[in-house]
Write a protein that holds these residues in place. Sequence first.
Motif, short mmCIF file in Angstrom:
data_model
loop_
_atom_site.label_atom_id
_atom_site.label_comp_id
_atom_site.label_asym_id
_atom_site.label_seq_id
_atom_site.Cartn_x
_atom_site.Cartn_y
_atom_site.Cartn_z
N TYR A 286 0.83 -1.19 0.00
CA TYR A 286 0.00 0.00 0.00
C TYR A 286 0.87 1.25 0.00
O TYR A 286 1.95 1.28 0.61
N SER A 287 0.41 2.29 -0.66
CA SER A 287 1.02 3.61 -0.54
C SER A 287 0.52 4.27 0.74
O SER A 287 -0.68 4.37 0.96
N LYS A 288 1.45 4.69 1.58
CA LYS A 288 1.05 5.36 2.83
C LYS A 288 0.25 6.63 2.54
O LYS A 288 -0.71 6.93 3.24
N ARG A 289 0.67 7.32 1.51
CA ARG A 289 -0.01 8.59 1.21
C ARG A 289 -1.46 8.36 0.80
O ARG A 289 -2.36 9.10 1.21
N SER A 290 -1.71 7.33 0.01
CA SER A 290 -3.09 7.07 -0.40
C SER A 290 -3.94 6.64 0.79
O SER A 290 -5.13 6.97 0.87
N ILE A 291 -3.36 5.90 1.73
CA ILE A 291 -4.08 5.52 2.95
C ILE A 291 -4.46 6.78 3.73
O ILE A 291 -5.60 6.95 4.16
N ALA A 292 -3.47 7.66 3.92
CA ALA A 292 -3.72 8.89 4.68
C ALA A 292 -4.78 9.75 4.00
O ALA A 292 -5.66 10.31 4.67
N ILE A 293 -4.73 9.84 2.69
CA ILE A 293 -5.71 10.64 1.95
C ILE A 293 -7.09 10.03 2.09
O ILE A 293 -8.09 10.74 2.33
N GLU A 336 -1.51 12.20 9.48
CA GLU A 336 -1.75 10.76 9.31
C GLU A 336 -0.49 10.05 8.81
O GLU A 336 -0.21 8.91 9.22
N LEU A 337 0.25 10.69 7.93
CA LEU A 337 1.49 10.09 7.44
C LEU A 337 2.48 9.87 8.58
O LEU A 337 3.18 8.84 8.61
N LYS A 338 2.55 10.80 9.52
CA LYS A 338 3.44 10.62 10.67
C LYS A 338 3.03 9.41 11.49
O LYS A 338 3.88 8.65 11.98
N SER A 339 1.73 9.23 11.65
CA SER A 339 1.25 8.07 12.40
C SER A 339 1.56 6.77 11.66
O SER A 339 1.98 5.77 12.26
N LEU A 340 1.39 6.78 10.34
CA LEU A 340 1.65 5.58 9.54
C LEU A 340 3.14 5.24 9.53
O LEU A 340 3.51 4.06 9.43
N ASP A 341 4.00 6.24 9.63
CA ASP A 341 5.45 6.00 9.64
C ASP A 341 5.88 5.21 10.86
O ASP A 341 6.98 4.63 10.88
N LYS A 342 5.05 5.17 11.88
CA LYS A 342 5.39 4.43 13.10
C LYS A 342 5.15 2.93 12.95
O LYS A 342 5.61 2.14 13.77
#
Length: 388
Positions: A286-293, A336-342
């Motif tokens: 998955y692309s993290k950015r698309s999840i966050a969006i 959201e991207l910061k959270s996903l980076d964890k």
Amino acid sequence: MADFHEYYNGIKKAPIPTIFIGGNHECSTYLKELKYGGWVAPNIYYLGDFGSVWFKGVQICGWSGIFNYHTFVNNKSNTIEKLPYDNSTLRSAYHQKLTNFLKMYMMNHDMDIVLSHDWPIGIEKYGDERGLLRMKPFFKEDIQKGELGSPLNKFLLHYLRPKNWFSGHMHVKFEAMVKDNTKINENELELDMDDDGTSTNKNEISLSMDDDTPMIGDDFESTFHFVEPTKNKKPKTNLTPQRGPCAHDTYFLALDKYGNKRKYFQIKMIDGNSKHPSFDSDKLYYSKRSIAINKVVENYLTNHKEDFVGVDAREILMNPHSFTLVNELMPLVAQELKSLDKLNDDDFIIPENFKKIAPSDFNGKLKYYPNNQTEEYCKKFDIPEPDL
């Protein structure tokens, strides 16, 4: 045609990982189950209404459907069509919606591939236009009217500037190169109405396939352009989004439909990002950015539905830079991207969790079948499930 059930039932299997978007000839009822993407059959992955994945270090992004003026500007049409479809919703189900344009707009970072079904308006200017017209002479009138393609894809192409942009729909092979230093006159390309889908050659395909929609009047046709804000329009503010951050050329490729002596297949080598965890893997990520969006936009739609319905989509067509909601939501995407980076890299491996949900031997009334892949995606990333 008409052999997909063999892949769905496991009689056949795609020999290589295959990624696709929806156009105007797919089974909208099935794709409705996979709003956020998923496996439609083993080894065949659908990007969803909007989506982005990584494979071998290559980021692939795309959105499904075709542009239709009436559906897009009628923002109430962004409500989800319900099954069973009638003659109207059967068509609007595959028309691009403002919600997914918003999501694509926010994918403003470096991308390797963007997929769209219809072409960006004006792309013929960057390739062999004469050669195109020799093959498809009836395109000339649509080009002169600024109707050969989608105005939404035109904006996204020049704003996002991915390394590659691939399309279909027109049933002809065409290549173009949009240089990074290209300066375009936004006033010269008019709005694509994508309405009656007729052509002068009855042996060729219609351009839009939406033959139940009447053509809009010439007054609209001469009015709608993509323009930078001027003193006669909405003034620029600090919230007005400008061009995306990418600065490289974009290679455009459209292929013909499958058939004898038709140019429907091409191999292109693309270098992957060796630093991405997908580079040495055989899995999709998955692309993290698309999840966050997806999370930010779907939560916004849940909590501010009336505000979104009130958005003037006609104004956005006149000038997409006026879509300042993009800037309101961008900081939330960054959070959201910061959270996903964890999370661990393995958390973004797309599970191979295809299941046969709907019966392949249809007998009865069309209905929506909740899909396990959509449910698992929404639960894992805390995204609202489709409101059906």
